[in-house]
Scaffold this active site. Structure first.
Site, PDB file in Angstrom:
ATOM      1  N   CYS A   1     -20.393 -14.813  -0.087  1.00 19.86           N
ATOM      2  CA  CYS A   1     -19.489 -15.673  -0.852  1.00 19.86           C
ATOM      3  C   CYS A   1     -19.013 -16.818   0.035  1.00 19.86           C
ATOM      4  O   CYS A   1     -18.638 -16.606   1.193  1.00 19.86           O
ATOM      5  CB  CYS A   1     -18.295 -14.864  -1.355  1.00 19.86           C
TER       6      CYS A   1
ATOM      7  N   CYS B   1     -11.530 -15.950   1.862  1.00 18.20           N
ATOM      8  CA  CYS B   1     -10.423 -15.012   1.646  1.00 18.20           C
ATOM      9  C   CYS B   1     -10.369 -14.024   2.816  1.00 18.20           C
ATOM     10  O   CYS B   1     -11.331 -13.291   3.054  1.00 18.20           O
ATOM     11  CB  CYS B   1     -10.609 -14.265   0.328  1.00 18.20           C
TER      12      CYS B   1
ATOM     13  N   CYS C   1     -11.454 -10.232   2.501  1.00 14.60           N
ATOM     14  CA  CYS C   1     -12.647  -9.862   1.743  1.00 14.60           C
ATOM     15  C   CYS C   1     -13.891  -9.656   2.601  1.00 14.60           C
ATOM     16  O   CYS C   1     -14.335 -10.580   3.300  1.00 14.60           O
ATOM     17  CB  CYS C   1     -12.926 -10.929   0.683  1.00 14.60           C
TER      18      CYS C   1
ATOM     19  N   CYS D   1     -16.184  -3.357 -15.878  1.00 11.80           N
ATOM     20  CA  CYS D   1     -15.899  -4.621 -15.214  1.00 11.80           C
ATOM     21  C   CYS D   1     -17.049  -4.992 -14.285  1.00 11.80           C
ATOM     22  O   CYS D   1     -17.571  -4.136 -13.566  1.00 11.80           O
ATOM     23  CB  CYS D   1     -14.607  -4.518 -14.414  1.00 11.80           C
TER      24      CYS D   1
ATOM     25  N   CYS E   1     -15.223  -6.765 -18.952  1.00 15.50           N
ATOM     26  CA  CYS E   1     -14.414  -7.606 -18.072  1.00 15.50           C
ATOM     27  C   CYS E   1     -15.338  -8.181 -17.006  1.00 15.50           C
ATOM     28  O   CYS E   1     -16.280  -7.496 -16.559  1.00 15.50           O
ATOM     29  CB  CYS E   1     -13.299  -6.795 -17.425  1.00 15.50           C
TER      30      CYS E   1
ATOM     31  N   CYS F   1      -6.820 -10.816 -16.934  1.00 10.19           N
ATOM     32  CA  CYS F   1      -6.533  -9.770 -15.949  1.00 10.19           C
ATOM     33  C   CYS F   1      -6.221 -10.500 -14.645  1.00 10.19           C
ATOM     34  O   CYS F   1      -7.103 -11.146 -14.068  1.00 10.19           O
ATOM     35  CB  CYS F   1      -7.742  -8.851 -15.787  1.00 10.19           C
TER      36      CYS F   1
ATOM     37  N   ARG G   1      -2.214  -2.143 -13.266  1.00 10.54           N
ATOM     38  CA  ARG G   1      -3.308  -1.349 -12.717  1.00 10.54           C
ATOM     39  C   ARG G   1      -3.066  -0.974 -11.267  1.00 10.54           C
ATOM     40  O   ARG G   1      -2.833  -1.832 -10.413  1.00 10.54           O
ATOM     41  CB  ARG G   1      -4.635  -2.108 -12.827  1.00 10.54           C
TER      42      ARG G   1
END
Length: 355
Positions: A61, A65, A68, A105, A136, A196, A268
């Site tokens: 990616c 972040c 991550c 998801c 999702c 979400c 959640r």
């Protein structure tokens, strides 16, 4: 005042910092009592919505972040993978449904989906919907056209977390702005897809940042239907691998405040459950958490096995929340009939508020 009007009054979009700080400052027992009281007005207190999460494209990616392992900026030993074939995704969705999940998801490690990938993504949505599961996706930033395409394919929810407060955000991510995230949420809403969106707790932020995150979420024009509260999973090779552990009580308090501020949302209990004791998870459910990811892996980090979750559910008297297949009109008719027949009130605990 009717029960519906009373509930509507509890859903606010004008929370101030001082009001949220007052909640965090409550004695722990008082905070949890207030959260549980509100929770029972909107949900069955002994039902938890279960979702399964599959990484449909892993690693490399371009975002930075700091939490991550999928970021291409860090060496975490994660093997890069291409976008999974549609058939493979549908096989996993079938397994998830057989295992008791009500929502499937799909997450891709992208800054945003490329146009050449969209046809495959749309087929995944259509295929999973055809299995009778809620759908999702989390694919990074979306423009309005992409959001509209996903809505037309039948996508139920789109996950796009704010992660933290606007003030702390720059310490965690520099490759996209906070406004970029808010813009994506706006595009998703405009397309008619449910939202979400939540954050990650334990990244070195202060209570002030946790207050700022929850205020941002609660004060959106329409509160997210699902609010994942993640506890940081420290991964070797990421900049946050040595951050100080979060006090578990602070995590539970954050869940409880989220429940009070967003009473109609599913809150959640998300990443970090592998590190939580059964007792901590039980306390989280009492604080108002009523959704979990269900399965052995959450994107690229461990998650409690399904059998372990079921054993805990059994010990706590909790059952997986059932997806409602009927229309609002059919639900209303059923409720009126139940009242007419003078059946037990437990049969109609305001199921119309469920997702």
């Amino acid at each position: 005042m009717s029960a519906t009007a009373s509930k509507t009054k509890l859903i606010r979009h004008d929370w101030t910092y001082d009001e949220v700080k007052t909640l965090f400052d409550l004695p722990f027992n008082d905070l949890l009592f207030q959260a549980q009281t509100i929770h029972r007005q909107f949900f069955n207190p002994n039902a938890v919505q279960t979702s399964t999460l599959l990484s449909i494209k892993t690693g490399a990616c371009p975002e930075d972040c700091k939490y991550c392992p999928q970021s291409g900026h860090y060496n975490t030993g994660l093997e890069k993978e291409k976008l999974l074939a549609v058939e493979r995704v549908l096989e996993k969705a079938k397994e998830a449904k057989q295992g008791g999940a009500s929502r499937f998801c799909m997450g891709a490690a992208w800054k945003h989906p490329r146009e050449k990938d969209m046809p495959y993504v749309l087929e995944m949505v259509k295929g999973v919907k055809a299995l009778g599961l809620e759908t999702c996706m989390t694919l990074g930033m979306l423009n309005q056209n992409q959001a509209d395409q996903l809505a037309e394919a039948g996508l139920d929810y789109y996950n796009h977390n704010l992660d933290t407060s606007p003030e702390f955000y720059g310490n965690i991510i520099t490759t996209r702005t906070y406004q970029d995230r808010l813009n994506t949420l706006g595009n998703v809403r405009d397309a008619g897809i449910k939202v979400c969106s939540g954050g990650i707790i334990g990244m070195g932020e202060t209570e002030t940042d946790r207050i700022g995150l929850l205020a941002q979420l609660a004060n959106l024009p329409q509160q997210p239907e699902s609010v994942p509260i993640n506890m940081l999973v420290k991964v070797e090779g990421t900049p946050l691998e040595n951050v100080e552990d979060l006090d578990p009580i602070e995590f539970i308090k954050t869940l409880a405040v989220a429940r009070i501020m967003m009473p109609a949302s599913h809150v959640r209990l998300s990443a970090g459950r592998e590190q939580m004791s059964d007792e901590m998870q039980a306390l989280a459910f009492f604080a108002g958490a009523n959704s979990i990811f269900y399965g052995e892996c959450l994107l690229t980090t461990a998650n409690p096995e399904k059998n372990k979750d079921l054993m805990l559910f059994k010990r706590l008297g909790i059952k997986p929340e059932q997806r409602i297949e009927k229309s609002d009109e059919e639900q209303t008719s059923d409720i009126l009939q139940a009242i007419q027949d003078k059946q037990n009130n437990e049969l109609f605990y305001d199921a119309a508020q469920s997702q």
